[in-house]
Design a protein around this motif. Structure first.
Motif, PDB file in Angstrom:
ATOM      1  N   UNK A  16       0.827  -1.205   0.000  1.00 16.28           N
ATOM      2  CA  UNK A  16       0.000   0.000   0.000  1.00 16.28           C
ATOM      3  C   UNK A  16       0.859   1.251   0.000  1.00 16.28           C
ATOM      4  N   UNK A  17       1.918   1.254   0.805  1.00 18.37           N
ATOM      5  CA  UNK A  17       2.809   2.414   0.853  1.00 18.37           C
ATOM      6  C   UNK A  17       3.471   2.639  -0.502  1.00 18.37           C
ATOM      7  N   UNK A  18       3.959   1.571  -1.101  1.00 19.51           N
ATOM      8  CA  UNK A  18       4.622   1.697  -2.399  1.00 19.51           C
ATOM      9  C   UNK A  18       3.664   2.260  -3.450  1.00 19.51           C
ATOM     10  N   UNK A  19       2.435   1.759  -3.452  1.00 20.77           N
ATOM     11  CA  UNK A  19       1.467   2.233  -4.443  1.00 20.77           C
ATOM     12  C   UNK A  19       1.011   3.658  -4.155  1.00 20.77           C
ATOM     13  N   UNK A  20       0.857   4.008  -2.889  1.00 19.42           N
ATOM     14  CA  UNK A  20       0.467   5.369  -2.534  1.00 19.42           C
ATOM     15  C   UNK A  20       1.493   6.386  -3.024  1.00 19.42           C
ATOM     16  N   UNK A  21       2.757   6.027  -2.939  1.00 21.66           N
ATOM     17  CA  UNK A  21       3.794   6.947  -3.409  1.00 21.66           C
ATOM     18  C   UNK A  21       3.716   7.131  -4.919  1.00 21.66           C
ATOM     19  N   UNK A  22       3.430   6.058  -5.637  1.00 20.07           N
ATOM     20  CA  UNK A  22       3.253   6.174  -7.090  1.00 20.07           C
ATOM     21  C   UNK A  22       2.038   7.030  -7.424  1.00 20.07           C
ATOM     22  N   UNK A  23       0.939   6.763  -6.736  1.00 26.29           N
ATOM     23  CA  UNK A  23      -0.296   7.502  -7.004  1.00 26.29           C
ATOM     24  C   UNK A  23      -0.149   8.975  -6.655  1.00 26.29           C
ATOM     25  N   UNK A  24       0.619   9.260  -5.617  1.00 26.67           N
ATOM     26  CA  UNK A  24       0.835  10.657  -5.238  1.00 26.67           C
ATOM     27  C   UNK A  24       1.572  11.412  -6.329  1.00 26.67           C
ATOM     28  N   UNK A  25       2.568  10.792  -6.903  1.00 25.29           N
ATOM     29  CA  UNK A  25       3.290  11.421  -8.012  1.00 25.29           C
ATOM     30  C   UNK A  25       2.342  11.683  -9.183  1.00 25.29           C
ATOM     31  N   UNK A  26       1.494  10.685  -9.484  1.00 24.22           N
ATOM     32  CA  UNK A  26       0.519  10.852 -10.573  1.00 24.22           C
ATOM     33  C   UNK A  26      -0.487  11.952 -10.237  1.00 24.22           C
ATOM     34  N   UNK A  27      -0.907  12.009  -8.986  1.00 20.12           N
ATOM     35  CA  UNK A  27      -1.885  13.022  -8.574  1.00 20.12           C
ATOM     36  C   UNK A  27      -1.324  14.430  -8.769  1.00 20.12           C
ATOM     37  N   UNK A  28      -0.083  14.624  -8.352  1.00 23.24           N
ATOM     38  CA  UNK A  28       0.536  15.945  -8.473  1.00 23.24           C
ATOM     39  C   UNK A  28       0.682  16.346  -9.948  1.00 23.24           C
TER      40      UNK A  28
END
Length: 699
Positions: free
Chosen positions: A330-342
Motif C-alpha cells: 500500500x505504501x509503495x502504491x500510494x507513493x506512485x499515485x501521489x506522483x501521478x496526482x501531483x
C-alpha cells in the motif's frame, strides 16, 4: 422557471420593528433560526450556506426609519452564529446597486461595493452571497447546502427532477457561480413565480424564503425533507453498484491498525508542498462507497458544491488496491499515485489558468481514500482537516442521492477552477491571520497532566500545535486536553512509558487523532531521594524504567513515524541539572537523568540525517505545580537541605545566580523555543533552566 435577466424587483418586504433597546426582533429570530438549521448536518455543512432577515430601524444620524439587511457574514457557521457574525447593510443602497451593475463579467467588483452599503460599525464582512439575500423580495431568506438538495442539483436531469419532485413550489436555476448575477436571477424567479417558495441551484444547493422567520425555516426544511423522502422512496437500492470483490471493510481492529501504519506515509505525502494536520474517519458511508464497483468513476468526477471542493480539492487520491493489501504494498502504491496526482493537478491548473489567475497553491491531495480502511483528510489545522473529511462525506451522500435517481453530473472542470482560483477566494485567504510558530505541528508530551508537562503542552497548544496529553492518570490527562480546547486541539490518553506496547499505543493514538507526529517531549518521571545504602534494587529499577527506559521506548516509537513521514521533527528530553551536578542522597534519580542526557547526544547524532533534532532541557528546583515534588520528593529534599517544605522553592531560588524561582512555565518557554524555526539548525544541545547554578554549567 429560471431567471437570468439583469433586473429585480425592489425588495420591499421587511420584518419586525426597531426595539427600544437590545437586539432587534428580526435579528433574534434570524439567529435562532440559523442555529437550529446549522445544528443539523442534513441541512447544511459546517460554515456553509447563509441566512438573512430584513427589518426597519432608526438611522441614528437622521432619526428617520431605515430598512436594513442582516445577513450571515463571510466565513461564519450557522450552527454557532451570533449577532457579531452578521453583516448589516442598508437596503436602499443595495437596491441602488442594481442600476450600476456592470454585468456578469465584472460582477466581482460588486463585492467591494457592499462595503459602501454597510450600516454602523463592526459586524462581519459581507459574503459573496449577500446579493442573493438583499435582492430577493422576502423578509427572510435561507441559502443552504443539504445533501438531499445537492443530490437533485447534481443529477444529470436535475431540472426535470425538480419539476417532478416539487412542482411549481420550487424553481430550477442552472449553475451559476455565486455572485451578484445569481442574486438577480433568484430575485426574478421570486417576482415571476409567486407560488414558489425556493429554488434548487444547479450543482450547488438550495435557496428558500418566507415573510416570517418561521415560514422561511419551514420552507427550507420542506425542500430538504421532500428531496430526501423522494430519494428514499424512488432511488435504486445499490446506487454505487455491486460490491467490489476484496474491497469490503476490514474489522474495526484491523482498520485501526492499518490506518495507524499508513498514516505517517500519507501525511508526509499530503505535506509535500505545505505541512498539514490530518484526520481519520472510518465512517460506514465511506467504507460502503469504497467497497462498491463505481467508486473509482465517481471519485474521479470530484465534488460539485463550491464549499465542498474548496475544502476537499477537486477530487481525492484513491488507493487502487484491495482491503487486504499489505502495508508495504500500500505504501509503495500510494507513493506512485501521489506522483501521478501531483502531475494531474498541475495539468488541471495549466489547462484552466488565465493571465491573472492566482499562483497554484499546491498539488497535494486533501482527501486520501483507502479501501477497507477509511478516509484521511488534511488541512492547516485539525478543525480544517476534520471539516474537509465531513465535506467529502457530504459529497459521498450527494453522489449516492444523484446516482439513486439519475447520474451524478457535477459542474465541469473549468467552473471548478474558477471557484478554486477565484480572486475573491484568494483575497479571503490573504486576510487569514499569520500562522503561529507551531501551526500544523503535532506534539506528544509524556507526563503532561501536571507540572512541567502540562505547562509545555499548554504552551505548545497556544503556539498552534495539536497536542497529545499522555499520562498515567487518564482522567487528569483528559481534563487537561479539555482545558486546551478539546479534540480539535488536544486529546488525553493513558500511557505507561515503561510498557513498550503502551508506548506504541500512545504513538498510534497520536497519528490516528492528528495524522502524524512532529514533536515528542520525554517528560514523564518520578524521583526517589535516598542515600546509596538505602536505595534498593527495586528503587533503582523503577527510576530507570520510567525515565531512562521510558524515554528510550518513546523516542524509538516516535522515530519510526518521524522517519516515515520524511518531514523532520523534534525530540526533547526534560533532563535535569542533576544530570551534570553531583548532589547527596540522589543516586538513582541523578544517574537516570545522566542516562537521559546522553540519549540526547546519541540520538542527535543518529537521527540528524532524517532532519530530526534532539535536544534537552536541564531544569532545577521546579517546585510549584510539580507532581514529583508533591508526591514526597519535596519533603525529602527539604529534609536534606534542612528547610521547611513550603520554603523549598525559595531555598532553591536563593542558591542560584539570578535568585529567581524556576516555574514550569519557564521550562515550557525553553521547549517552545527549542522546537521553533528560530533554532532550526540546533541539535544535541542542553539548555539549563535553573536560574543559574554555576556547578551545573555545561563544559
Amino acid at each position: 422557471m429560471t431567471g437570468t435577466t439583469n433586473t429585480a424587483a425592489a425588495p420591499a418586504n421587511v420584518s419586525g420593528v426597531e426595539p427600544a433597546n437590545g437586539t432587534h426582533p428580526a435579528v433574534a429570530d434570524l439567529i435562532a433560526r440559523s442555529n437550529r438549521l446549522g445544528a443539523d448536518k442534513r441541512n447544511t455543512n459546517y460554515a456553509g450556506g447563509n441566512t438573512s432577515a430584513k427589518g426597519t430601524a432608526t438611522d441614528p444620524v437622521t432619526g428617520e426609519p431605515v430598512e436594513l439587511l442582516w445577513v450571515k457574514g463571510s466565513g461564519g457557521d450557522l450552527g454557532t452564529l451570533a449577532e457579531s457574525g452578521l453583516a448589516v447593510l442598508r437596503l436602499d443602497r443595495m437596491r441602488a446597486m442594481v442600476n450600476t451593475y456592470p454585468g456578469v463579467e465584472r460582477e466581482d467588483e460588486m463585492v467591494a461595493a457592499f462595503d459602501y452599503c454597510l450600516h454602523g460599525k463592526g459586524g462581519a464582512a459581507p459574503s459573496i452571497d449577500t446579493a442573493m439575500h438583499g435582492l430577493v423580495d422576502a423578509a427572510h431568506v435561507d441559502h443552504l447546502h443539504p445533501d438531499s438538495g445537492i443530490a437533485i442539483a447534481t443529477a444529470a436531469d436535475g431540472e426535470a427532477l425538480t419539476a417532478k419532485i416539487f412542482g411549481s413550489k420550487v424553481a430550477w436555476v442552472p449553475w451559476r457561480r455565486p455572485g451578484f448575477q445569481l442574486g438577480l436571477d433568484i430575485a426574478a424567479i421570486k417576482e415571476n413565480n409567486p407560488e414558489a417558495i425556493g429554488t434548487i441551484l444547479g450543482g450547488h444547493g438550495i435557496t428558500a424564503w418566507g415573510d416570517t422567520s418561521e415560514e422561511a425555516e419551514a420552507n427550507s426544511l420542506w425542500i430538504i425533507e421532500t428531496a430526501e423522502a423522494y430519494i428514499n422512496a424512488h432511488g435504486r437500492t445499490r446506487p454505487f453498484g455491486a460490491e467490489l470483490p476484496g474491497y469490503a471493510a476490514l474489522s474495526d481492529a484491523e482498520r485501526k491498525a492499518k490506518a495507524a501504519a499508513l498514516a505517517p506515509t500519507i501525511r508526509g505525502l499530503a505535506s509535500t508542498d505545505k505541512a498539514a494536520v490530518g484526520h481519520f474517519s472510518d465512517d460506514s458511508a465511506v467504507l460502503e462507497f469504497l467497497a462498491s464497483v463505481e467508486h473509482p468513476r465517481l471519485g474521479a468526477l470530484g465534488t460539485s458544491c463550491p464549499d465542498h471542493f474548496l475544502r476537499t480539492k477537486v477530487k481525492p487520491l484513491i488507493l487502487d488496491l484491495p482491503a487486504d493489501a499489505s502495508v508495504e504494498a500500500s505504501i509503495a502504491r500510494l507513493k506512485e499515485l501521489h506522483t501521478e496526482y501531483r502531475t494531474d493537478y498541475a495539468a488541471y491548473y495549466q489547462r484552466n489558468a488565465v493571465a491573472d489567475s492566482p499562483a497554484m497553491r499546491g498539488a497535494d491531495p486533501a482527501i486520501v481514500l483507502i479501501p477497507g480502511v477509511g478516509m484521511f483528510s488534511y488541512g492547516a489545522n485539525k478543525q480544517t482537516a476534520r471539516v474537509a473529511g465531513e465535506f467529502y462525506l457530504n459529497a459521498i451522500n450527494v453522489m449516492r442521492g444523484a446516482e439513486s435517481l439519475s447520474t451524478y453530473a457535477p459542474i465541469d472542470e473549468a467552473e471548478k477552477f474558477r471557484i478554486e482560483y477565484w480572486a475573491l477566494e484568494e483575497a479571503k485567504l490573504a486576510r487569514l491571520p499569520k500562522a503561529k510558530s507551531h501551526a500544523s505541528r503535532i506534539a506528544l508530551v509524556t507526563g503532561a497532566a501536571s507540572g512541567i508537562g502540562k505547562a509545555i503542552a499548554t504552551r505548545l497548544a497556544a503556539e498552534g500545535a495539536c497536542v497529545v496529553i499522555a499520562d498515567l492518570n487518564l482522567d487528569a490527562a483528559q481534563a487537561v486536553a479539555q482545558e486546551l480546547g478539546g479534540p480539535d486541539v488536544a486529546i488525553g490518553i493513558r500511557a505507561d512509558v515503561t510498557d513498550e506496547s503502551a508506548v506504541q499505543g500512545a504513538v498510534d493514538a497520536a497519528v490516528l487523532a492528528f495524522g502524524g507526529l512532529d514533536l515528542v517531549v520525554n517528560n514523564a518521571g518520578l524521583s526517589i531521594s535516598k542515600p546509596l545504602l538505602e536505595t534498593s534494587e527495586k528503587d533503582w529499577d523503577l527510576q530507570h524504567n520510567v525515565m531512562a527506559k521510558g524515554s528510550f521506548l518513546v523516542s524509538k516509537a516516535a522515530a519510526k513515524v518521524l522517519i516515515e513521514q520524511d518531514m523532520g521533527g523534534d525530540i526533547i528530553y526534560i533532563s535535569s541539572k542533576n544530570s551534570v551536578f553531583a548532589g547527596p542522597n540522589n543516586i538513582a534519580y541523578s544517574a537516570t537523568k545522566a542516562d537521559q542526557a546522553h540519549q540526547v547526544r546519541l540520538l542527535a547524532a543518529e537521527l540528524g540525517e532524517y532532519g530530526v533534532r534532539v535536544n534537552g532541557i536541564n531544569p532545577d528546583g521546579v517546585v510549584r505545580g510539580s507532581g514529583i515534588f508533591a508526591g514526597g520528593w519535596g519533603a525529602k529534599r527539604a529534609a536534606v537541605y534542612g528547610v521547611d517544605e513550603e520554603k523549598l522553592g525559595e531555598y532553591y531560588a536563593q542558591r542560584t545566580l539570578l535568585k529567581r524561582e524556576v516555574l514550569p512555565e519557564n521550562v515550557a518557554n525553553a521547549a517552545a523555543v527549542l522546537t521553533s524555526a528560530e533554532l532550526s539548525h540546533t541539535t544535541g544541545l542542553h539548555i539549563p533552566v535553573d536560574a543559574g547554578v554555576a556547578a551545573a554549567f555545561l563544559r
